[in-house]
Design a protein around this motif. Structure first.
Motif, PDB file in Angstrom:
ATOM      1  N   LEU A  73     -18.297  -7.247   0.807  1.00 22.10           N
ATOM      2  CA  LEU A  73     -17.242  -6.651   1.703  1.00 22.10           C
ATOM      3  C   LEU A  73     -17.025  -5.120   1.098  1.00 22.10           C
ATOM      4  N   PRO A  74     -17.217  -4.060   1.979  1.00 18.45           N
ATOM      5  CA  PRO A  74     -16.706  -2.886   1.413  1.00 18.45           C
ATOM      6  C   PRO A  74     -15.120  -2.684   1.252  1.00 18.45           C
ATOM      7  N   ASP A  75     -14.723  -1.652   0.305  1.00 16.25           N
ATOM      8  CA  ASP A  75     -13.461  -1.607   0.190  1.00 16.25           C
ATOM      9  C   ASP A  75     -12.847  -0.212   0.693  1.00 16.25           C
ATOM     10  N   PRO A  76     -12.196  -0.158   1.832  1.00 17.45           N
ATOM     11  CA  PRO A  76     -11.583   1.207   2.296  1.00 17.45           C
ATOM     12  C   PRO A  76     -10.686   1.991   1.343  1.00 17.45           C
ATOM     13  N   LEU A  77     -10.231   1.169   0.267  1.00 19.31           N
ATOM     14  CA  LEU A  77      -9.223   1.753  -0.735  1.00 19.31           C
ATOM     15  C   LEU A  77      -9.788   2.223  -1.863  1.00 19.31           C
ATOM     16  N   PRO A  78      -9.765   3.744  -2.290  1.00 19.65           N
ATOM     17  CA  PRO A  78     -10.346   4.216  -3.442  1.00 19.65           C
ATOM     18  C   PRO A  78      -9.868   3.408  -4.636  1.00 19.65           C
ATOM     19  N   GLU A  79     -10.665   3.047  -5.712  1.00 17.85           N
ATOM     20  CA  GLU A  79     -10.409   2.666  -7.153  1.00 17.85           C
ATOM     21  C   GLU A  79      -9.271   3.025  -7.542  1.00 17.85           C
TER      22      GLU A  79
ATOM     23  N   LEU B 103      -3.878  -3.871  -7.421  1.00 19.39           N
ATOM     24  CA  LEU B 103      -4.647  -4.655  -6.141  1.00 19.39           C
ATOM     25  C   LEU B 103      -6.016  -5.091  -6.591  1.00 19.39           C
ATOM     26  N   LEU B 104      -6.231  -6.222  -6.157  1.00 16.33           N
ATOM     27  CA  LEU B 104      -7.602  -6.671  -6.471  1.00 16.33           C
ATOM     28  C   LEU B 104      -8.637  -5.931  -5.408  1.00 16.33           C
ATOM     29  N   PRO B 105      -9.954  -5.775  -5.823  1.00 17.74           N
ATOM     30  CA  PRO B 105     -10.959  -5.378  -4.749  1.00 17.74           C
ATOM     31  C   PRO B 105     -10.873  -6.408  -3.611  1.00 17.74           C
ATOM     32  N   LEU B 106     -11.293  -5.678  -2.391  1.00 19.87           N
ATOM     33  CA  LEU B 106     -11.090  -6.600  -1.032  1.00 19.87           C
ATOM     34  C   LEU B 106     -11.980  -7.518  -1.111  1.00 19.87           C
TER      35      LEU B 106
ATOM     36  N   GLU C 241      -1.613 -18.457  -9.565  1.00 23.10           N
ATOM     37  CA  GLU C 241      -1.641 -16.942  -9.674  1.00 23.10           C
ATOM     38  C   GLU C 241      -2.852 -16.320  -9.297  1.00 23.10           C
ATOM     39  N   SER C 242      -4.074 -16.826  -9.031  1.00 23.23           N
ATOM     40  CA  SER C 242      -5.144 -16.195  -8.472  1.00 23.23           C
ATOM     41  C   SER C 242      -4.913 -16.122  -6.746  1.00 23.23           C
ATOM     42  N   LEU C 243      -4.363 -17.184  -6.263  1.00 25.43           N
ATOM     43  CA  LEU C 243      -3.866 -17.108  -4.786  1.00 25.43           C
ATOM     44  C   LEU C 243      -2.801 -15.933  -4.684  1.00 25.43           C
ATOM     45  N   ALA C 244      -1.911 -15.833  -5.665  1.00 24.16           N
ATOM     46  CA  ALA C 244      -0.775 -14.790  -5.272  1.00 24.16           C
ATOM     47  C   ALA C 244      -1.226 -13.428  -5.191  1.00 24.16           C
ATOM     48  N   ALA C 245      -2.388 -13.123  -6.050  1.00 26.59           N
ATOM     49  CA  ALA C 245      -2.999 -11.852  -6.225  1.00 26.59           C
ATOM     50  C   ALA C 245      -3.750 -11.529  -4.965  1.00 26.59           C
ATOM     51  N   ALA C 246      -4.570 -12.575  -4.486  1.00 35.19           N
ATOM     52  CA  ALA C 246      -5.269 -12.362  -3.246  1.00 35.19           C
ATOM     53  C   ALA C 246      -4.307 -11.921  -1.938  1.00 35.19           C
ATOM     54  N   VAL C 247      -3.309 -12.839  -1.834  1.00 35.22           N
ATOM     55  CA  VAL C 247      -2.031 -12.649  -0.674  1.00 35.22           C
ATOM     56  C   VAL C 247      -1.514 -11.325  -0.937  1.00 35.22           C
ATOM     57  N   ARG C 248      -1.329 -10.729  -1.893  1.00 33.55           N
ATOM     58  CA  ARG C 248      -0.800  -9.560  -2.271  1.00 33.55           C
ATOM     59  C   ARG C 248      -1.626  -8.499  -1.727  1.00 33.55           C
ATOM     60  N   ARG C 249      -2.824  -8.705  -2.053  1.00 26.91           N
ATOM     61  CA  ARG C 249      -4.026  -7.521  -1.531  1.00 26.91           C
ATOM     62  C   ARG C 249      -3.947  -7.506   0.035  1.00 26.91           C
TER      63      ARG C 249
ATOM     64  N   ALA D  26       8.348  -7.731   0.465  1.00 29.00           N
ATOM     65  CA  ALA D  26       8.929  -6.354   0.591  1.00 29.00           C
ATOM     66  C   ALA D  26       8.431  -5.364  -0.523  1.00 29.00           C
ATOM     67  N   ASP D  27       8.365  -5.707  -1.621  1.00 29.02           N
ATOM     68  CA  ASP D  27       7.655  -4.820  -2.666  1.00 29.02           C
ATOM     69  C   ASP D  27       6.352  -4.312  -2.195  1.00 29.02           C
ATOM     70  N   VAL D  28       5.598  -5.238  -1.382  1.00 23.62           N
ATOM     71  CA  VAL D  28       4.007  -4.777  -1.152  1.00 23.62           C
ATOM     72  C   VAL D  28       4.329  -3.722   0.306  1.00 23.62           C
ATOM     73  N   LEU D  29       5.061  -3.878   0.806  1.00 20.91           N
ATOM     74  CA  LEU D  29       5.567  -2.884   1.899  1.00 20.91           C
ATOM     75  C   LEU D  29       6.034  -1.840   1.539  1.00 20.91           C
ATOM     76  N   LYS D  30       6.768  -1.537   0.330  1.00 18.63           N
ATOM     77  CA  LYS D  30       7.237  -0.279   0.030  1.00 18.63           C
ATOM     78  C   LYS D  30       5.879   0.419  -0.717  1.00 18.63           C
ATOM     79  N   ALA D  31       5.131  -0.400  -1.546  1.00 21.71           N
ATOM     80  CA  ALA D  31       3.925   0.040  -2.128  1.00 21.71           C
ATOM     81  C   ALA D  31       2.899   0.699  -1.211  1.00 21.71           C
ATOM     82  N   ALA D  32       2.797   0.070   0.123  1.00 21.12           N
ATOM     83  CA  ALA D  32       1.796   0.428   1.164  1.00 21.12           C
ATOM     84  C   ALA D  32       2.354   1.709   1.728  1.00 21.12           C
ATOM     85  N   GLN D  33       4.068   2.019   1.730  1.00 18.14           N
ATOM     86  CA  GLN D  33       4.465   3.084   2.253  1.00 18.14           C
ATOM     87  C   GLN D  33       4.092   4.304   1.376  1.00 18.14           C
TER      88      GLN D  33
END
Length: 668
Positions: free
Chosen positions: A172-178, A186-189, A203-211, A640-647
């Motif tokens: 899968l290509p990643d639309p976000l720059p490294e 964030l993990l690669p997509l 821990e692995s699942l939490a990182a995936a959900v975050r991305r 909520a922290d992820v939403l603020k990071a995305a903004q």
């Protein structure tokens, strides 16, 4: 293999399996890999039978101590066996699995995973998973994905199909720059997408959900930004006339009640926006029962009197029917014609409404997503109102707005979102906030109790019914299912009928019913032909019955605080006292603390802030996919922290290439 390839491209997926997959809306490889597991099963160390928690998933290691019996009943084949360890014994029960008589043997030891409950004086574990001790040790090293299923689809089939699509996932290509991925941790997509299906650990699942949650927020916020940039300084062709504004005072004077200060201020904002020369884009946010709908009705009134049409879009047909009836009655003295347009209407009925709308004979149309179908053409659409706006994506309300020549847009939400998050989510809208309840409303009295309180609650409900009132009982499930102890609508309604006999009229409601059946039941409830309505959360949004005074919510600890607050907002909507009984079936320190917030407060915004605080990092073993707040996986409370990071990322990095291409295609 490509994302756009049909699902039959995957090895092992033939036409028969593909037909079953389509019930889950899986047509392509991309559809498959974007069907996230709804939860995960982790396998913990076995516990002694004596110490096994009641009604919580656990594993015991026990030896079969009786013969495995197969009993054929009228509805089920029941398989039973006794098992024990040094601390105690348990009865094992399975349904419709007679082959177990040849698999499990007296004297042999297995690991059993499931829910233990007391039946009489015996511990019982129904429909447990079973493993040899060696196999169970292997299972402990992984998390097992559990997918949403439909008839004809097994969890193992979906898991295997996703495994076969592993090559596509990894490429899968990643639309976000490294640089953005590094800055926001964030993990690669491709790695996140693989982990969401096959996590090694929590821990692995939490990182995936975050991305993946980040991506949902990021795209949503980019859409909001695009909308805002498109709407800046757009001139309106639908200005309110002085005559309409003058007649608005007469309309308000004719209401059987006076508006609160918050309602008046919100309506002033709307009138000012619609008279100012630019296109209005405004959100009215207010707690359940604060009276947003009458503000919207007043806005529709001045729109029609000014010579334009208005549209009100709501998320469900039940709510559309209710709004249609209310507005039709409200506007009848002013000879304003209101029409209903929903997906379940016949082709002929829809065609007649289309013609009336196009000719301008209908001034206000109320409906669901049917309002944005290509066949709907408005003569002069001046105002678009979307109710419970969090149920619609940005593109959906934009599509309705595109039906007219830049109509004004008014959106409403009763979802109590903390203001810090609301400013991010609704960045394209001006916000009006209604904080007080209409006069005559009494604060709902709440209590949090255990399951032993049920008999008392039943008597209290009967007392309210005898006084001429009605009640709701909310259950988390539609019907009984194996392995889960949660209360269900079907059985609960039968239980209440046996408790009350003919003295109380009990009916049930759930989302799997036909729309016509749901509408009939709700109409019967409104007409007081039903005393107690046993329902799932389908009644959460916008059902208005001022005569309902009691709500009892079973397994309340299973729901989010904001959703519980929305549910109890269905009672106490009249002048009589409202009551809400929260049944805490599995009592833990956490559930006590959470439900205490509801017991002590009726303030939705305070509850939302507490929900945000108490949820913390979120429960990654239960990936939410309900679609609320416009997201499949992301949750504004848990993330909520992820939403603020995305903004922050949106402001720094701008529009990614795939969204730029979509905007370019749209402009062309």
């Amino acid at each position: 293999m490509r994302l756009t390839d049909p699902i039959t491209t995957i090895r092992g997926v033939g036409e028969k399996t593909a037909a079953a997959f389509r019930k889950l809306k899986i047509e392509t490889v991309q559809d498959l890999i974007e069907l996230y597991p709804r939860r995960y099963l982790g396998y913990q160390a076995p516990v002694p039978i004596r110490d096994a928690p009641i009604l919580e998933r656990c594993t015991i290691r026990a030896t079969i101590c009786t013969a495995v019996k197969v009993n054929k009943g009228p509805r089920f084949v029941v398989i039973t066996a006794g098992a024990q360890d040094v601390s105690g014994s348990v009865e094992l029960v399975w349904f419709n699995m007679p082959f177990l008589a040849n698999v499990l043997h007296k004297g042999e030891t297995y690991c059993f995973t499931g829910l233990i409950r007391w039946k009489g004086k015996r511990r019982t574990m129904e429909q447990p998973e079973y493993f040899t001790p060696g196999k169970y040790q292997e299972m402990r090293s992984v998390l097992q994905p559990v997918y949403p299923l439909s008839a004809g689809v097994k969890n193992s089939q979906l898991r295997k199909a996703v495994q076969e699509a592993g090559e596509v996932i990894r490429s899968l290509p990643d639309p976000l720059p490294e640089s953005a991925r590094e800055e926001y941790s964030l993990l690669p997509l491709n790695e996140a997408m693989y982990r969401i299906h096959f996590p090694k650990d929590e821990e692995s699942l939490a990182a995936a959900v975050r991305r993946l949650a980040f991506d949902e927020f990021y795209r949503f916020l980019m859409n909001v930004r695009e909308l805002r940039e498109e709407n800046v300084r757009l001139m309106s062709a639908h200005l309110l006339t002085d005559e309409a504004i003058s007649k608005l005072n007469g309309f308000l004077a004719g209401l059987p009640y006076s508006l609160t200060k918050g309602q008046k201020d919100a309506l002033d904002d709307v009138v000012r926006d619609m008279s100012g020369g630019s296109v209005m884009n405004r959100l009215i946010q207010g707690d359940v029962g604060c009276g947003k709908t009458i503000v919207a009705a007043a806005a529709l009134f001045v729109t029609v009197v000014s010579g334009y049409q208005g549209a009100l879009m709501v998320p469900t047909e039940v709510l559309a029917m209710q709004h249609f009836r209310d507005l039709e009655q409200l506007f009848r003295p002013y000879k304003i014609k209101v029409a209903l347009l929903t997906g379940s209407m016949t082709a002929r009925e829809k065609r007649e409404v289309y013609e009336e709308i196009a000719a301008g004979n209908v001034q206000i149309v109320v409906g669901t997503h049917a309002l944005i179908q290509e066949k709907v053409n408005y003569r002069s659409l001046g105002l678009v109102v979307t109710d419970e706006q969090h149920r619609f994506g940005v593109r959906q309300r934009e599509k309705l707005a595109e039906k007219g020549d830049l109509p004004h847009v008014l959106v409403m939400s009763a979802t109590p979102i903390p203001r810090t998050l609301a400013i991010i989510l609704y960045a394209d809208l001006d916000i009006s906030l209604i904080t007080e309840l209409p006069g005559g409303r009494k604060k709902i009295l709440n209590c949090v109790v255990g399951t032993d309180y049920r008999p008392t609650a039943y008597k209290f409900i009967q007392k309210e019914v005898s006084a001429g009132h009605q009640a709701y009982v909310i259950c988390p499930k539609v019907e009984d299912s194996e392995g889960t102890p949660l209360e269900n609508v079907a059985d609960y309604a039968d239980t209440l009928r046996s408790v009350y006999g003919s003295s109380v009229r009990v009916s049930s409601l759930h989302g799997k019913m036909k729309e016509s059946d749901k509408q009939q039941i709700l109409q019967d409830f409104t007409d007081r032909k039903i005393d107690v309505l046993v329902s799932t959360t389908v009644i959460e949004v916008g059902i208005n019955n001022p005569n309902a005074t009691v709500m009892m919510i079973e397994d309340a600890e299973r729901f989010g605080l904001a959703q519980l607050h929305q549910l109890r907002g269905r009672v106490g909507r009249g002048s009589s006292q409202g009551y809400c009984i929260f049944i805490n079936a599995v009592v833990t320190p956490e559930s006590r603390e959470r439900l205490k917030v509801l017991e002590e407060s009726n303030d939705g915004f305070h509850i939302a802030a507490e929900d945000l605080r108490l949820r913390g990092p979120g429960d990654f073993f239960g990936v939410r996919q309900s679609g609320d707040i416009m997201f499949r996986l992301a949750d504004i409370y848990q993330h909520a922290d992820v939403l603020k990071a995305a903004q922050d990322c949106v402001l720094k990095y701008g529009i990614p290439n795939d969204i730029k291409e979509r905007i370019q295609d749209k402009n062309e």
